[in-house]
Design an enzyme around this catalytic site. Structure first.
Site, PDB file in Angstrom:
ATOM      1  CG  ASP B  15       5.306  -5.974  -4.139  1.00  0.00           C
ATOM      2  OD1 ASP B  15       6.225  -6.793  -4.308  1.00  0.00           O
ATOM      3  OD2 ASP B  15       5.350  -5.095  -3.260  1.00  0.00           O
ATOM      4  CB  SER B  16       5.394  -9.341  -1.081  1.00  0.00           C
ATOM      5  OG  SER B  16       6.301  -8.256  -1.095  1.00  0.00           O
ATOM      6  CB  CYS B  78       7.131  -9.106  -5.908  1.00  0.00           C
ATOM      7  SG  CYS B  78       7.868  -9.931  -4.485  1.00  0.00           S
ATOM      8  CD  GLU B 157       6.689  -2.309   4.198  1.00  0.00           C
ATOM      9  OE1 GLU B 157       5.915  -2.579   5.116  1.00  0.00           O
ATOM     10  OE2 GLU B 157       6.513  -2.701   3.018  1.00  0.00           O
ATOM     11  CB  CYS B 189      14.304  -5.747  -3.112  1.00  0.00           C
ATOM     12  SG  CYS B 189      12.937  -5.488  -1.952  1.00  0.00           S
ATOM     13  CG  HIS B 191      10.336  -2.274  -0.130  1.00  0.00           C
ATOM     14  ND1 HIS B 191       9.663  -3.420  -0.473  1.00  0.00           N
ATOM     15  CD2 HIS B 191       9.545  -1.651   0.799  1.00  0.00           C
ATOM     16  CE1 HIS B 191       8.535  -3.490   0.214  1.00  0.00           C
ATOM     17  NE2 HIS B 191       8.436  -2.437   0.989  1.00  0.00           N
TER      18      HIS B 191
END
Lengths: 276, 276
Positions: B15-16, B78, B157, B189, B191
């Site tokens: 993932d990024s 991702c 985050e 996404c 997240h």
């Protein structure tokens, strides 16, 4: 007296992305004869949460790129890179280089009357303690209160310069700074001057906001003069050139740069920065 | 029948940055025998605003790193990398690879009754139109409404999973999706599942939230079975190993990974990914 070819060379200005344009803008104002070459590391932005090792590696690649373009001096227009990579890079190159932290600290020390100074910046800048170091070197009696504001950069990049969400977040970040009797607050990230109104309202009139960009451009002029590298005024009919390079996202850069610089930015070129 | 050495090799998940851990978590649940090797590109996060060219270059470097660790299959955990780099990479390697977009689209198409599907994701994922492409391939009668939500990643985050600011921003992003009669919303996404409560409240009970992670783990199992690469169950007393690699910021990764995986993540190793 130096060759005019050297004086005619551009100054390299770099940042992790778009924020450094606020420094570029100030250099354009104070040094209107100088050719400028801007590099924004838009592929690897943000630097503010990265480690010293990574920021140093990235900064070195950018410096090598700028040197390949024969710049006569370098401005690190990014607080995080100035905080984490300035000392290393200065020792490795033989052209004048300046960061934003030392000028910002000097200006803050000049501004304060109570000797209580606030500093806001990215996680990495605040963690580095670099403003504390410079401020204490100038005056050991200064008290420094620092606070990382990680959401400010994405909020600026999303265009929420005047928004209730940004106000809400600013209230939380700045709340604890207000408990100390600071009278100067360093905007220790080049994005933050774009939030100057919200930050100013939150802190109140008694707190002066210190934007290191102004003092950086002033220090740059002194540095160029010392090295006899200042572009002679009035000898170039065509005026200065401004060139823009990024590691990704040309369109977004051009649109944002136009907003910050209040002028038309015609084009920007993509550089594969990892190859430097 | 393949050598058990090959079946015993780890699956590479990348993932990024941190978001892919929500996919990792789902693979751990559904394939509890498999060894997993996670790579998070925390030095170059986020990918969501980067160009196809840059995301492809970064993804290729990561795939080369994973292959140097002899993974038997790769999961692009991702959405942005799946959207922009999956086709290119699949054609360049000879081990099974799976992204999160196709499984996510299949699940959304299974879920909807009105044939109106919403998709939220990063700027680059939404701009790529990849969910539209897969959904229309499955069923040309499906209507897709997409919306980029750039602030969701920094808000996650920053830990604001349940916060009035996140609610405010969610309200703005999701407002226009509510004008269409969607009954399924793809969390496009990795997240976003961490904001599932706020997104769910905003959209209302009639809208099912589709988390591609679940279907990705399911499709991975099918893919491994097809290639006779599934780890045989019950033959390994020691249980599976989970190894973590990042390009920067080990401490932050370990703390975040512990929160997402609800287990102790003892260590992670830094990889200089640009050298691959």
């Amino acid at each position: 007296m130096k060759q005019s070819m050297e004086q005619d060379a551009p100054i390299g200005v770099f940042d992790s992305g778009l924020g450094g344009l606020t420094v570029m803008r100030e250099i354009m104002r104070q040094l209107p004869e100088e050719h400028l070459l801007y590099f924004g590391d838009t592929a690897r932005v943000p630097y503010g949460s990265k480690s010293k090792r990574t920021v140093c590696r990235y900064s070195r690649q950018i410096v090598r790129f700028l040197q390949s373009r024969h710049v006569k001096a370098i401005v690190i227009a990014c607080n995080t890179a100035s905080a984490l990579a300035f000392d290393e890079i200065r020792d490795e190159i033989d052209i004048p280089i300046i960061g934003v932290v030392e000028p910002g600290a000097m200006m803050a020390a000049d501004t304060t009357k109570t000797n209580n100074i606030g500093v806001i910046g990215t996680e990495s800048t605040v963690k580095s303690g670099i403003y504390d170091k410079f401020l204490h070197r100038i005056n050991p009696d200064i008290t420094v209160v620092s606070k990382a504001c990680p959401l400010f950069v994405p909020l600026v990049e999303e265009g929420l310069w005047e928004d209730r969400v940004t106000e809400d977040i600013a209230g939380r970040y700045l709340h604890e700074l207000k408990e100390y009797e600071i009278d100067a607050l360093v905007l220790g990230c080049t994005h933050y001057p774009l939030l100057r109104r919200i930050i100013g309202r939150e802190m109140g009139e008694q707190v002066k906001l210190v934007n290191p960009a102004y003092e950086t451009a002033k220090s740059l002029k002194v540095l160029l003069t010392e090295h006899d590298l200042l572009h002679p005024s009035g000898i170039d009919d065509k005026g200065p050139t401004y060139d823009y390079y990024v590691s990704d996202g040309v369109e977004k850069f051009i649109s944002f740069a136009g907003d910050v610089l209040s002028c038309h930015v015609g084009k920007a070129e993509v550089v594969n920065i990892e190859s430097y």
